[in-house]
Write a protein that holds these residues in place. Structure first.
Motif, short mmCIF file in Angstrom:
data_model
loop_
_atom_site.label_atom_id
_atom_site.label_comp_id
_atom_site.label_asym_id
_atom_site.label_seq_id
_atom_site.Cartn_x
_atom_site.Cartn_y
_atom_site.Cartn_z
N ALA A 1 -21.43 58.45 -12.77
CA ALA A 1 -21.49 59.46 -11.72
C ALA A 1 -21.68 58.80 -10.36
O ALA A 1 -21.06 59.19 -9.36
N PRO B 1 -32.17 59.78 -13.08
CA PRO B 1 -32.94 59.41 -14.29
C PRO B 1 -32.36 58.21 -15.02
O PRO B 1 -31.97 58.32 -16.18
N ASN C 1 -22.99 66.61 -1.62
CA ASN C 1 -24.39 66.20 -1.75
C ASN C 1 -25.05 66.93 -2.91
O ASN C 1 -25.83 66.34 -3.66
N ALA D 1 -24.80 65.62 -10.75
CA ALA D 1 -24.10 64.69 -11.65
C ALA D 1 -24.99 63.50 -11.99
O ALA D 1 -25.02 63.05 -13.13
N TYR D 2 -25.74 63.00 -10.99
CA TYR D 2 -26.66 61.89 -11.28
C TYR D 2 -27.67 62.29 -12.34
O TYR D 2 -28.23 61.45 -13.03
N HIS D 3 -27.95 63.61 -12.41
CA HIS D 3 -28.95 64.07 -13.38
C HIS D 3 -28.31 64.60 -14.66
O HIS D 3 -28.99 65.20 -15.48
N ASP E 1 -31.63 59.28 -2.93
CA ASP E 1 -31.27 60.30 -3.91
C ASP E 1 -30.81 59.66 -5.21
O ASP E 1 -31.10 60.15 -6.30
N ARG F 1 -22.84 72.52 -12.60
CA ARG F 1 -23.23 72.05 -11.26
C ARG F 1 -22.48 72.80 -10.18
O ARG F 1 -23.02 73.03 -9.11
N PHE G 1 -23.06 65.99 -6.51
CA PHE G 1 -23.29 64.62 -6.97
C PHE G 1 -24.74 64.44 -7.43
O PHE G 1 -25.00 63.75 -8.40
N HIS G 2 -25.66 65.09 -6.70
CA HIS G 2 -27.06 65.00 -7.15
C HIS G 2 -27.17 65.51 -8.59
O HIS G 2 -27.82 64.89 -9.44
#
Lengths: 392, 268
Positions: B21, B108, A114, A120-122, B103, A129, A117-118
């Motif tokens: 990702a 972005p 959790n 990674a999304y950013h 989430d 990370r 990956f958060h």
């Protein structure tokens, strides 16, 4: 984007210095009879903890929703660190973190995943990370639980993980929607400590809560909204101080004047009680129980006096009696049995300034004070005074 | 966090990296549940193949050459269904109950790209399902011949079919609340499975014009026809280029609708 920001900066110069700026914000949901957010103005300063308070349905969550780019406003502007959240939601999402009201952890992933990956999304680089996740798992007391499914997490652990996740991309403004609802006292204190640490690290915090003690303890400033409008915005101290005539002085006296004295001070029982300076010139005669409230009410700054037969002391700290609620039975009631009587004075001035004359008066009348408690109005009193007592 | 990480985040990240990702997240989740994913997507087509060819064929109710029709159809169907289910059901749950998707909605990138990722993941899942179904199906029908020349068309048909199915799943998953799962299966998925050219070659439907028209509206028909042309070209089939053009067009239209629908569901 830079172009539009520059234009905005000319128009509203404060926007660029604000962590959050809301200008005439309106949100009406389709089919709703009224605006959920109705011409709201708000400014959150960088680095402060800002408490957003309001009854259920006041528009808090809608406001947070707009600021976190999930709700599209009907009108007005909202910026986070100068970035217009409607025009540039992607840029805004880089700057802000969100801890939602309900647990929305990714249940298909374990706790560690959790977090990473958060990040990674950013777009946080892989090595960073991992380091960041290790660091946050540790500071949120979750070390060793990374491989566990989040389904096995208790409510408190899930809440800690939610906050940790929101911090993975190092947001500059963190929105916490009722962060401690449903947490045990330990977890609540833990979350409060982390929130204060974040402020110390320069993160701006916007939190909503129904817990007035939490808001008062944590927030540098609070905004109270209702029906989508801002009713008050200030420091807790300034807000409570603004509630005039709502401070209190609880005076307990050891014994009452004897029955013989009762007939003497007729003059003091007159309805039109003279002010304190006049009183002081009167002969030092003991006062009767019935006359005492009237006499005390004559002291400059005292608005009203009531005899509290068996009420506990005014709140001295958390867990005390509500200062404006009905008197609750106390374990050891003050009253004739113990030879003590308590009076509650509602004062319009600083209670400490009223205490002097009151003490003097009582001493002259042979009523030794055994206990004094000063009750300042709480944030809850401000909240109720502004939003009313009716249920939503 | 170190300054460099801050800088990396602030500088902005390419939308492609964010989508990758999220795609990687879906791959991890799929791999974790690989057994149930397989059961969901390949069991049904294989059972169908077994009944029609292995059972009815042996009992001489069905012509032995029918496996040339059904095997490609079943491969296309497994891909199509895998893609549809990969998107529709999880989305209904994530939007309706678990809110898990939030989430990713805060990543972005433009929100519709998060929806697009779902369709991309679905297309890849279709490829995976077809890759498992084809060899298993060849075992069931006991036909070991594989036309290597047809491989590019096979992959393209399955991918495009999966993409279209994923886009349909995106539309369903964002429009229907979780309470309507039953309706989705009864009124949408089941009819699609029987009007998608799995069990019959489309050109042979000339005797049933109304049904031929109906099946022509189902994008799955073109995936079935494409796979059939790739694996068993001797069976009558729609010209592959026509199938691919129609499939591509369906993908574009359905994806556009799905992305808009996804965005509307995500924002209020």
């Amino acid at each position: 984007m830079p172009g539009s920001q520059t234009r905005k900066a000319v128009k509203v110069s404060k926007v660029d210095d604000s962590a959050v700026a809301i200008d005439a914000l309106v949100k009406r949901y389709p089919g709703a009879p009224a605006n959920a957010v109705d011409e709201l103005f708000l400014e959150v300063r960088p680095g402060e903890i800002f408490g957003l308070l309001g009854p259920n349905g006041a528009g808090k969550s809608t406001t947070i929703g707009i600021l976190t780019t999930r709700v599209i406003p009907t009108g007005g502007t909202a910026t986070v660190l100068g970035v217009d959240v409607v025009a540039h939601p992607v840029a805004a999402r880089r700057l802000l973190g969100v801890v939602p009201q309900v647990n929305n952890l990714d249940r298909s992933l374990n706790a560690w995943q959790n977090l990473v990956f958060h990040a990674a999304y950013h777009g946080v680089p892989r090595a960073l990370r991992k380091a960041r996740a290790t660091e946050l798992m540790e500071s949120f007391g979750l070390t060793g639980r990374g491989r566990d499914s989040v389904n096995t997490y208790s409510g408190g652990m899930a809440q800690r993980l939610l906050i940790a996740r929101a911090l993975m991309h190092d947001p500059r403004v963190l929105f916490l929607d009722e962060p401690t609802t449903g947490l045990d006292p330990q977890a609540r204190l833990f979350v409060w400590d982390r929130i204060r640490e974040l402020r110390a690290a320069g993160v701006t915090i916007v939190l909503t809560t129904h817990d007035m003690d939490e808001a008062a303890d944590l927030s540098d400033r609070v905004g109270i909204i209702d029906h989508g409008k801002l009713l008050a915005l200030d420091t807790v101290h300034a807000l409570t101080r603004g509630l005039e005539g709502k401070s209190m002085l609880d005076i307990t006296i050891a014994r009452l004047p004897g029955p013989a004295a009762r007939e003497l001070p007729d003059v003091l029982a007159l309805p039109d009680v003279p002010a304190l300076p006049d009183l002081l010139e009167l002969p030092d005669v003991p006062l009767g129980l019935l006359e005492l409230p009237d006499v005390l009410a004559g002291v400059d700054g005292v608005e009203r006096v009531e005899r509290v037969e068996s009420a506990p002391a005014v709140r001295g700290g958390p867990g005390g009696a509500p200062p404006f609620g009905p008197p609750r039975p106390a374990a050891a009631p003050a009253g004739p049995a113990t030879g003590e009587t308590r009076f509650r004075l509602y004062v319009s001035r600083d209670p400490a300034a009223v205490l002097g004359p009151v003490a003097q008066l009582l001493a002259r009348r042979g009523c030794p004070i055994t206990d004094v408690q000063i009750g300042e109005p709480s944030l809850e009193d401000v909240f109720i005074a502004l939003t009313g007592r009716s249920l939503r | 966090m170190s300054v460099s990480a801050q800088a990396a985040v602030r500088r902005g990240v390419s939308p492609l990296r964010v989508v990758l990702a999220i795609l990687w997240r879906d791959a991890v989740v799929t791999w974790r549940d690989i057994i149930s994913v397989l059961a969901q997507v390949v069991l049904q087509p294989l059972v169908m193949l077994f009944i029609f060819v292995g059972v009815l064929g042996r009992l001489a109710y069905v012509d032995p050459s029918y496996d040339d029709v059904l095997l490609p159809g079943v491969v296309a169907m497994s891909g199509f269904v895998a893609a549809l289910q990969a998107v529709a059901l999880p989305l209904m749950m994530e939007f309706g109950y678990t809110k898990e998707i939030e989430d990713r909605l805060l990543a972005p990138v433009p929100i519709s790209l998060v929806g697009l990722e779902k369709v991309l993941a679905a297309a890849l899942r279709a490829l995976f399902a077809a890759a498992v179904t084809l060899p298993a199906g060849m075992l069931i029908v006991q036909d070991a011949t594989f036309r290597v020349d047809g491989l590019p068309l096979l992959v393209l048909s399955v991918l495009l079919g999966g993409w279209a199915a994923g886009a349909i799943g995106l539309i369903i998953g964002t429009l229907l609340p979780p309470s309507k799962v039953g309706i989705m299966f009864a009124l949408i998925i089941a009819p699609m499975l029987f009007t998608g050219g799995t069990q019959y070659p489309w050109p042979s439907l000339g005797k049933l014009p109304w049904f031929q028209v109906l099946t022509a509206l189902n994008p799955m028909t073109y995936a079935s026809e494409g796979v059939r042309a790739a694996l068993e070209p001797q069976v009558p089939h729609i010209e592959p280029w026509i199938s691919m053009v129609v499939l591509t067009g369906s993908c574009v239209v359905l994806t556009a609708i799905g992305m808009v629908s996804f965005r509307r569901r995500s924002l209020t």
